[in-house]
Design an enzyme around this catalytic site. Structure first.
Site, short mmCIF file in Angstrom:
data_model
loop_
_atom_site.label_atom_id
_atom_site.label_comp_id
_atom_site.label_asym_id
_atom_site.label_seq_id
_atom_site.Cartn_x
_atom_site.Cartn_y
_atom_site.Cartn_z
N LYS A 22 41.10 43.12 51.44
CA LYS A 22 42.25 43.27 50.52
C LYS A 22 42.05 44.44 49.58
O LYS A 22 42.92 45.29 49.40
CB LYS A 22 42.46 42.00 49.70
N ASN A 23 40.86 44.51 48.97
CA ASN A 23 40.64 45.50 47.91
C ASN A 23 40.39 46.91 48.45
O ASN A 23 40.20 47.84 47.67
CB ASN A 23 39.50 45.03 47.00
N CYS A 117 45.75 39.52 32.85
CA CYS A 117 45.95 38.38 33.77
C CYS A 117 45.00 37.27 33.34
O CYS A 117 44.27 37.42 32.36
CB CYS A 117 45.73 38.80 35.22
N ARG A 122 42.28 43.34 30.90
CA ARG A 122 42.35 44.34 31.98
C ARG A 122 43.20 45.56 31.63
O ARG A 122 44.20 45.84 32.29
CB ARG A 122 42.83 43.69 33.27
N ASP A 309 33.60 38.81 41.97
CA ASP A 309 34.54 38.09 42.84
C ASP A 309 33.87 37.00 43.66
O ASP A 309 34.54 36.29 44.40
CB ASP A 309 35.25 39.09 43.78
N ARG A 401 47.27 35.20 47.70
CA ARG A 401 47.19 36.62 47.36
C ARG A 401 46.03 37.31 48.05
O ARG A 401 46.08 38.51 48.32
CB ARG A 401 47.00 36.79 45.84
C1 EPZ Z 1 38.92 45.51 41.14
O1 EPZ Z 1 39.77 45.31 40.01
C2 EPZ Z 1 39.23 44.35 42.10
N1 EPZ Z 1 40.64 44.37 42.42
C3 EPZ Z 1 38.89 43.02 41.43
O2 EPZ Z 1 39.06 41.98 42.40
C4 EPZ Z 1 37.43 43.03 41.02
O3 EPZ Z 1 37.14 41.85 40.33
C5 EPZ Z 1 37.15 44.24 40.12
O4 EPZ Z 1 37.53 45.46 40.77
C6 EPZ Z 1 35.68 44.36 39.76
O5 EPZ Z 1 34.89 44.41 40.88
C7 EPZ Z 1 41.07 45.23 43.37
O6 EPZ Z 1 40.34 46.00 43.94
C8 EPZ Z 1 42.53 45.19 43.69
P1 EPZ Z 1 37.85 47.39 37.22
P2 EPZ Z 1 39.96 46.48 38.93
O7 EPZ Z 1 38.80 48.45 36.82
O8 EPZ Z 1 39.97 47.80 39.59
C9 EPZ Z 1 37.60 47.14 32.46
C10 EPZ Z 1 39.82 39.97 43.32
O9 EPZ Z 1 39.46 38.81 43.06
N2 EPZ Z 1 38.54 48.28 32.46
O10 EPZ Z 1 36.63 47.78 37.95
O11 EPZ Z 1 41.12 46.10 38.09
C11 EPZ Z 1 38.26 45.85 32.98
O12 EPZ Z 1 38.98 45.19 32.00
C12 EPZ Z 1 40.05 40.97 42.18
O13 EPZ Z 1 40.00 40.38 44.46
C13 EPZ Z 1 38.88 48.88 31.26
O14 EPZ Z 1 38.41 48.48 30.19
O15 EPZ Z 1 38.62 46.28 38.08
C14 EPZ Z 1 37.06 45.08 33.49
O16 EPZ Z 1 36.48 44.36 32.44
C15 EPZ Z 1 40.02 40.34 40.83
N3 EPZ Z 1 39.75 49.92 31.29
C16 EPZ Z 1 36.13 46.17 34.00
O17 EPZ Z 1 36.55 47.38 33.38
C17 EPZ Z 1 40.29 50.41 32.45
O18 EPZ Z 1 41.09 51.37 32.43
C18 EPZ Z 1 36.14 46.36 35.51
O19 EPZ Z 1 37.47 46.53 35.93
C19 EPZ Z 1 39.94 49.79 33.66
C20 EPZ Z 1 39.05 48.72 33.64
#
Ligand code: EPZ
Length: 436
Positions: A22-23, A117, A122, A309, A401
């Site tokens: 998915k990701n 969410c 996020r 995850d 999802r």
């Molecule tokens: C990806 O989300 C995955 N989703 C998530 O999987 C996964 O948990 C996550 O990476 C971490 O591995 C998809 O790929 C669609 P991040 P993403 O940006 O890209 C903070 C699942 O269960 N952050 O790496 O949204 C954020 O709040 C899902 O399949 C900022 O502060 O994750 C978090 O604490 C859930 N500012 C951390 O970084 C930003 O601009 C990591 O988030 C972006 C992120």
């Protein structure tokens, strides 16, 4: 109300095949917007709500999208909008990664701010900061962020990410492929899904090097074209079956899996007492002694550390471990919503800050529980397989999802599990099984 009914205590045995990730497929569909000429053909596309959502999003922007079983053909030659529909972006925050492709190809992108969410606030500040470093301006108004490229297009730049954000790395990488000159992303996210995206971008004509390391270099090109790509297997789906097999298995073979992508999980399962056999196209797991894990200390972090995850699924399995475990969540602020539901099944867990302390007990008991997010849902299904008696899992829209036919796949391993879309079906099945 759709629900899953599980009769726990039945051993899992046999082979299950993992779907495409998915990701990886979500940003790959978004990247297809970069192709000014030719069509893209994406294979190993899982049937998931989120994937449909992303396909509808790029279609709403003007792309032709055709599904053939588990592959998708996309023609993005006639994109006619840079504003994806509000509802689609609100429904799935991952849609925000269409910002980079639209901005770099059309000079503008107007995207709803995704908001938080269940698992955390996020923000997308790192996405926007990165795109601004490539020369874009951004204005937030009426719930939308309006991004605009300078005349002549985006310009390559050196960007240090404060957090190795998966999504921000994807957005910046996709924007940089058509930017003038070289872009360097430092402290980039190293997830296998980002490597898969980079491979697809390079097949489309990009020049991306270093994906999978914390320094990615992108030399801008003038035009991108359609390409064919097969999506990598879903390491989190694979991990979900491996955890289930470590506690309820009798020899489970998880096919179409890349063990390198989940080394941190495999190490924890072996530490817990499971036996892991790494084979060419998959992984075989044998259960822990007495089907109870040895206690563990687990800490989630950015790849290649233990994946957030896979946190909830491990918490569920450790509920019946032979002692006290700790699971610390460092990536998301609020990712223990499954704990209260597991406590309904008799689990002995308490939270200290960002750590769940889990006192292993002999057995869980079946109960009516509700998924609060995608991986929490998977954890409750695993708990239901372990528990004595019947478990009823609600909130299936979360599971849909991110899991492609989860119930069918567990049934193929011998689990007593079934899904019912509404009341009648339940009554019908109860009548049938009573008659059986
Ligand atoms: C990806 O989300 C995955 N989703 C998530 O999987 C996964 O948990 C996550 O990476 C971490 O591995 C998809 O790929 C669609 P991040 P993403 O940006 O890209 C903070 C699942 O269960 N952050 O790496 O949204 C954020 O709040 C899902 O399949 C900022 O502060 O994750 C978090 O604490 C859930 N500012 C951390 O970084 C930003 O601009 C990591 O988030 C972006 C992120």
């Amino acid at each position: 109300m759709a629900r899953i009914l599980i009769e726990g205590g039945h051993l899992l045995e046999g082979t299950v095949r993992v779907s495409g990730a998915k990701n990886a497929v979500l940003p790959i569909l978004a990247a297809s917007l970069l192709a000014a000429e030719g069509v893209s053909h994406i294979e190993e596309v899982p049937h998931l709500l989120d994937v449909e959502n992303m396909a509808n999003t790029i279609h709403a922007l003007g792309a032709d999208v055709e599904w053939q079983d588990s592959s998708v053909t996309i023609n993005a030659e006639n994109i006619n909008s840079v504003t994806p529909p509000y509802d689609l972006v609100r429904r799935m925050r991952a849609s925000f990664v269409v910002a980079g492709p639209l901005l770099t190809r059309f000079g503008e992108a107007v995207i709803a701010l995704p908001g938080g969410c269940n698992i955390g606030p996020r923000p997308v500040d790192l996405h926007i900061k990165g795109l601004e470093a490539l020369g874009a301006t951004s204005i937030v108004e009426n719930g939308f962020v309006r991004l605009k490229a300078p005349t002549g297009g985006l310009r390559g730049s050196r960007i240090y990410l404060d957090i190795p954000s998966v999504g921000a790395t994807q957005n910046i990488m996709m924007a940089a492929v058509l930017a003038k000159g070289q872009t360097i992303i430092e402290n980039a996210a190293k997830e296998p899904e980002n490597v898969d995206l980079a491979n697809y971008l390079n097949a489309m004509g990009a020049r991306v090097r270093g994906a999978g390391t914390d320094i990615i270099r992108i030399d801008g090109v003038d035009v991108m074209h359609g390409a064919t790509h097969s999506v990598i297997p879903d390491r989190i789906e694979a991990g979900t079956f491996l955890v289930a097999g470590a506690v309820m298995g009798n020899g489970v073979y998880v096919e179409n899996t890349v063990s390198q992508h989940i080394m941190s999980l495999i190490a924890k399962l072996e530490e817990a007492g499971a036996t892991i056999e790494d084979r060419v196209d998959g992984i075989k797991v044998w259960p822990c002694e007495g089907r109870r894990m040895r206690p563990l200390d687990v800490k989630t972090h950015y790849y290649p550390s233990y994946p957030t995850d896979m946190q909830a699924q491990m918490v569920a399995a450790l509920c019946v471990a032979q002692g006290t475990s700790t699971v610390t969540e460092t990536v998301f602020e609020n990712r223990f919503m499954h704990v209260a539901e597991l406590q309904r099944m008799g689990a002995s867990i308490h939270i200290e800050g960002r750590t769940a302390v889990i006192d292993g007990i002999e057995r869980l008991s079946g109960a009516r529980v509700t998924s609060t997010d995608l991986r929490a849902g998977a954890a409750l299904v695993i708990a239901g397989l372990i528990a004595e008696g019947e478990t009823e899992v609600h909130g299936l829209h979360h599971l849909d999802r991110g899991y492609d036919n989860l119930v069918g796949k567990f049934q193929s391993l011998g689990a007593r599990i079934a899904r019912f879309e509404d009341e009648e079906e339940v009554a019908g099945a109860a009548g049938a099984s009573a008659g059986a």
